[in-house]
Design a protein around this motif. Structure first.
Motif, PDB file in Angstrom:
ATOM      1  N   GLU A   1       0.834  -1.207   0.000  1.00  0.00           N
ATOM      2  CA  GLU A   1       0.000   0.000   0.000  1.00  0.00           C
ATOM      3  C   GLU A   1       0.864   1.250   0.000  1.00  0.00           C
ATOM      4  OE1 GLU A   1      -2.473  -0.485   3.408  1.00  0.00           O
ATOM      5  OE2 GLU A   1      -3.878  -1.849   2.393  1.00  0.00           O
ATOM      6  N   HIS A   2       1.957   1.232   0.769  1.00  0.00           N
ATOM      7  CA  HIS A   2       2.854   2.391   0.813  1.00  0.00           C
ATOM      8  C   HIS A   2       3.536   2.593  -0.535  1.00  0.00           C
ATOM      9  CE1 HIS A   2       5.737   5.283   2.438  1.00  0.00           C
ATOM     10  NE2 HIS A   2       6.641   4.646   1.703  1.00  0.00           N
ATOM     11  N   ALA A   3       4.027   1.509  -1.129  1.00  0.00           N
ATOM     12  CA  ALA A   3       4.699   1.622  -2.428  1.00  0.00           C
ATOM     13  C   ALA A   3       3.736   2.119  -3.494  1.00  0.00           C
ATOM     14  CB  ALA A   3       5.289   0.265  -2.821  1.00  0.00           C
TER      15      ALA A   3
ATOM     16  N   HIS B   1       1.850   6.431  -7.030  1.00  0.00           N
ATOM     17  CA  HIS B   1       0.750   7.344  -7.357  1.00  0.00           C
ATOM     18  C   HIS B   1       1.212   8.799  -7.264  1.00  0.00           C
ATOM     19  CE1 HIS B   1      -3.276   8.963  -7.666  1.00  0.00           C
ATOM     20  NE2 HIS B   1      -3.153   9.547  -6.484  1.00  0.00           N
ATOM     21  N   ALA B   2       1.986   9.104  -6.219  1.00  0.00           N
ATOM     22  CA  ALA B   2       2.510  10.462  -6.053  1.00  0.00           C
ATOM     23  C   ALA B   2       3.476  10.828  -7.179  1.00  0.00           C
ATOM     24  CB  ALA B   2       3.202  10.587  -4.701  1.00  0.00           C
TER      25      ALA B   2
ATOM     26  N   THR C   1       5.338   9.327   2.304  1.00  0.00           N
ATOM     27  CA  THR C   1       4.238  10.009   1.622  1.00  0.00           C
ATOM     28  C   THR C   1       3.005   9.968   2.511  1.00  0.00           C
ATOM     29  OG1 THR C   1       2.824  10.053  -0.336  1.00  0.00           O
ATOM     30  CG2 THR C   1       3.599   7.896   0.379  1.00  0.00           C
ATOM     31  N   GLU C   2       2.331  11.080   2.576  1.00  0.00           N
ATOM     32  CA  GLU C   2       1.116  11.155   3.393  1.00  0.00           C
ATOM     33  C   GLU C   2      -0.122  10.803   2.589  1.00  0.00           C
ATOM     34  OE1 GLU C   2       1.369  11.661   6.572  1.00  0.00           O
ATOM     35  OE2 GLU C   2       3.546  11.952   6.375  1.00  0.00           O
TER      36      GLU C   2
END
Length: 558
Positions: free
Chosen positions: A67-69, A74-75, A178-179
Motif C-alpha cells: 500500500e505504501h509503495a 501514485h505520487a 508520503t502522506e
C-alpha cells in the motif's frame, strides 16, 4: 487495457474458469486470515549482490508495504493503465513493486536482469512505458544509471530506486515517505496486469499481455500438479519475468498463501542452504541441475528431506533423473511444458505415475476422450496439425501443437508480432508433438518432438536467432550468418554462430565485444563460432539449420 471479447468472458466465467479474486484481493485475504504468517523471504546473499539488506514480511506487513509503495508510485504520477517497467532480481522489493503497480491498475512489464539498452529501450518505446523501477547495482552492472543514460527517447518516465540505503541523486525511492494514500480501485480480472516478452523467429521480442483471468489458469497447472497449499514453503530460483516464474511460482504463492523464498541468480550453496534452513517443500529446477545433484555423493537425502516435489522442464527429461530422484531422495519430479502465450501441460505423479513414462511423455491436456485431474486441462482443447494445416488423428505422426482455452492469451501486443491464431481460433504454438496411445489404444499422451520456431533455449532463456543474426550481419568480417542451438550438458543449449567470412572469421571475443557495444544481453551472445564457405539452403533459399546443427554437434563430439 481489456484483453478478451465479451462472449469469451461470458463463456469462461459461466463455466467457472474466470472471475476469481485478483492479485490484490488474494493479498488482502491472506493478510486478514493469517496476518502473522511469514509470506516472503529475501535471498540471504542479497546484500552482496546489490547492497540491499535481506528482509522478510508477514502477510500483514507485506500488505502494508505494498500500500505504501502504491502511494509512492501514485505520487510520482503513475495511474491506471500506465505501463511500468521493473528490472529487479528475485526479492521482497521486486514482489512489492509488482503488487503496488497492480494495486494502482497499472500494467507491469518485467525485464530480466541480463537485458540492456538494446532490448529495454525498444520495449519501453513500444509500451510507452511511464516509469522504470530498478536498483543502483546488481553485481557489476548499474541498471538505474544505465537506464538514465539511454532513455532520452522514452517519454515521461520517472526512475524509481527499489533498494535500501543511499538513494542515487535525482531518482525517486520506492520507500519515500508520503502522506497521500493510493486510490482504492476495484480490479477487473480481464484488464491486463502484465506485459511479458518472448522471442521467436522475429527480430524483435513479442509483447504478451495477460490478465488475472488467464494467469490464474496457468498457475492452477502448478498448484494441482504439486498439490500446493498454504502450508508449503516455495523456493523460487526462476526470474519472475515470464511464464515459468509468474505462473509457476508467483501466482501459485498468491493463490495458496504459502511462504515464498526468493533466490536469484542461481547459486548452489545458497540454494541448498535455503532448502535446509527454511524447510522448503517445493521448488523448480532445470534438468541439468537435477542431474548434477544425482552425480554428487555429498548431497544426501537428509539434506533434502523436506522437499516433496520438484518441477522441471525447458528440456527433455531423462528417465535416469526422474527415477534417480525418487529412488535416492523419495522426491517426485513434475515434467512441465509451457509458454507465455498459454500452453501449460504438467506430467505429475497422479497423471503419469510411472517415472520413466513421465520423463518421456506429457498428459494430453485438451483430449476429447480423457479428463485429467489437473484443473488447468479443463476447458482446454488441443490438436496437432501437419504442414498443410490438416488435423492429425494418428499416433506417431508429428505435427504442430495448437491450443485454445481459458489459459490462452488474447494476442500479442500490437506491432510486435503477426496474428498467432488459426482460422478456428487455436493458438499456433510452433512446437512439434506427436500422439502416443495408452495400452487401450487411446491417444492419451503427447511426446515432444522439436521446435518449429527457431529459438535457442539457453537455461530457460529464449534467444531469437534472427535477432542476433541481424546484428551480426553488420560485423565487417561477416558476410552471412546463421545462429543455431547446440546441445550443452549444463545449459541445455548454447548459441553457436555459423559464419561466412571473406577472410578470417572473428573470434568469440570479437563477436562478444561487437554485440556488447550494441547493448545486447550477455546470455544472448554466441559462445562458439564455426566458419563455413557457404550456408546450406533449400530450394526456396531458407537456411538448412537442421543440417548445421547436426554438423556442429558431430564436430563437437568427434
Amino acid at each position: 487495457m481489456k484483453l478478451h471479447p465479451p462472449d469469451r468472458i461470458q463463456l469462461y466465467t459461466d463455466a467457472g474458469y474466470w472471475g476469481h479474486p485478483g492479485w490484490i484481493e488474494l493479498l488482502n485475504a491472506h493478510a486478514q486470515a493469517m496476518p502473522d504468517k511469514v509470506a516472503i523471504i529475501d535471498p540471504p546473499n542479497l546484500a552482496a549482490l546489490c547492497d540491499v539488506e535481506p528482509r522478510q514480511c508477514t502477510w500483514q506487513e507485506l500488505t502494508t508495504v505494498v500500500e505504501h509503495a502504491a502511494a509512492v508510485l501514485h505520487a510520482a504520477g503513475i495511474k491506471a493503465g500506465d505501463v511500468v517497467g521493473v528490472q529487479l532480481p528475485n526479492s521482497v522489493d521486486q514482489v512489492v513493486s509488482y503488487l503496488a503497480i497492480v494495486r494502482l491498475g497499472a500494467i507491469l512489464t518485467p525485464f530480466a536482469m541480463q537485458l540492456g539498452q538494446h532490448e529495454i529501450e525498444d520495449m519501453a518505446q513500444t509500451t510507452k512505458m511511464a516509469a522504470f523501477i530498478s536498483l543502483a547495482r546488481m553485481g557489476e552492472r548499474t541498471p538505474l544509471a544505465d537506464f538514465t543514460e539511454y532513455s532520452a527517447k522514452i517519454p515521461s518516465h520517472p526512475v524509481i530506486f527499489a533498494g535500501s540505503g543511499t538513494v542515487p541523486n535525482g531518482i525517486e525511492s520506492l520507500h519515500n515517505r508520503t502522506e497521500e494514500a493510493a486510490p482504492t480501485r476495484v480490479a477487473d480480472p480481464n484488464e491486463a496486469v502484465t506485459i511479458c516478452w518472448t522471442s521467436g523467429t522475429e527480430s524483435k521480442p513479442k509483447g504478451v499481455p495477460r490478465c488475472t483471468n488467464d494467469w490464474r489458469i496457468m498457475s492452477i497447472a502448478s498448484i494441482d500438479a504439486a498439490e500446493l497449499t498454504h502450508d508449503d514453503v516455495l523456493l523460487n530460483p526462476f526470474p519472475l519475468v515470464n511464464m515459468a516464474g509468474i505462473a509457476g511460482m508467483l501466482v501459485p504463492w498468491l493463490t495458496t498463501g504459502a511462504t515464498m523464498l526468493q533466490h536469484h541468480p542461481f547459486d548452489p550453496p545458497t540454494f541448498f542452504m535455503q532448502i535446509a534452513k527454511y524447510r522448503a517443500t517445493y521448488t523448480v529446477a532445470p534438468p541439468a541441475l537435477l542431474m548434477m545433484v544425482l552425480a554428487r555423493e555429498d548431497i544426501t537425502a537428509q539434506m533434502l528431506s523436506t522437499l516433496r516435489v520438484i518441477s522441471s522442464g525447458s528440456a527433455p527429461l531423462s528417465p535416469t533423473m526422474t527415477n534417480g530422484w525418487y529412488d535416492r531422495f523419495g522426491i517426485e519430479i513434475i515434467n512441465a511444458f509451457g509458454s507465455n502465450e498459454g500452453a501449460c501441460i504438467a506430467g505429475d505423479p497422479k497423471s503419469i505415475p510411472d517415472h520413466t513414462t513421465r520423463a518421456r511423455l506429457f498428459p494430453r491436456f485438451g483430449s476429447p476422450d480423457h479428463q485429467w485431474l489437473n484443473r488447468a486441462s479443463h476447458g482446454m482443447r488441443t490438436k496437432l496439425v501437419n504442414e498443410l494445416g490438416d488435423e492429425i488423428t494418428d499416433p506417431q505422426t508429428p505435427g504442430e501443437l495448437r491450443i485454445t482455452g481459458p489459459g490462452v492469451f488474447s494476442g500479442y501486443l500490437p506491432g510486435t508480432a503477426a496474428e498467432p491464431f488459426d482460422k478456428d481460433g487455436y493458438f499456433c504454438t510452433g512446437d512439434i508433438f506427436e500422439y502416443v496411445s495408452d495400452d487401450l489404444g487411446d491417444l492419451k499422451f503427447l511426446r515432444y518432438v522439436d521446435r518449429l520456431k527457431d529459438i535457442v533455449n539457453r537455461g530457460g532463456q529464449n534467444i531469437s536467432a534472427a535477432e542476433i543474426e541481424g546484428l551480426l550481419l553488420g560485423h565487417p568480417a561477416i558476410s552471412d550468418v546463421a545462429v543455431i542451438a547446440i546441445p550443452d550438458d549444463v545449459m541445455g543449449e548454447r548459441a553457436c554462430a555459423v559464419v561466412v567470412s571473406p577472410d578470417q572469421a572473428p573470434t568469440v571475443q570479437e563477436v562478444a565485444d561487437f554485440l556488447h557495444a550494441q547493448g545486447v544481453a550477455k546470455y544472448k551472445i554466441p559462445e562458439s563460432i564455426r566458419q563455413v564457405v557457404e550456408l546450406p539452403r533449400n530450394p526456396v533459399g531458407k537456411i538448412l539449420k537442421r543440417q548445421l546443427r547436426a554438423e556442429a554437434t558431430s564436430e563437437a563430439t568427434s
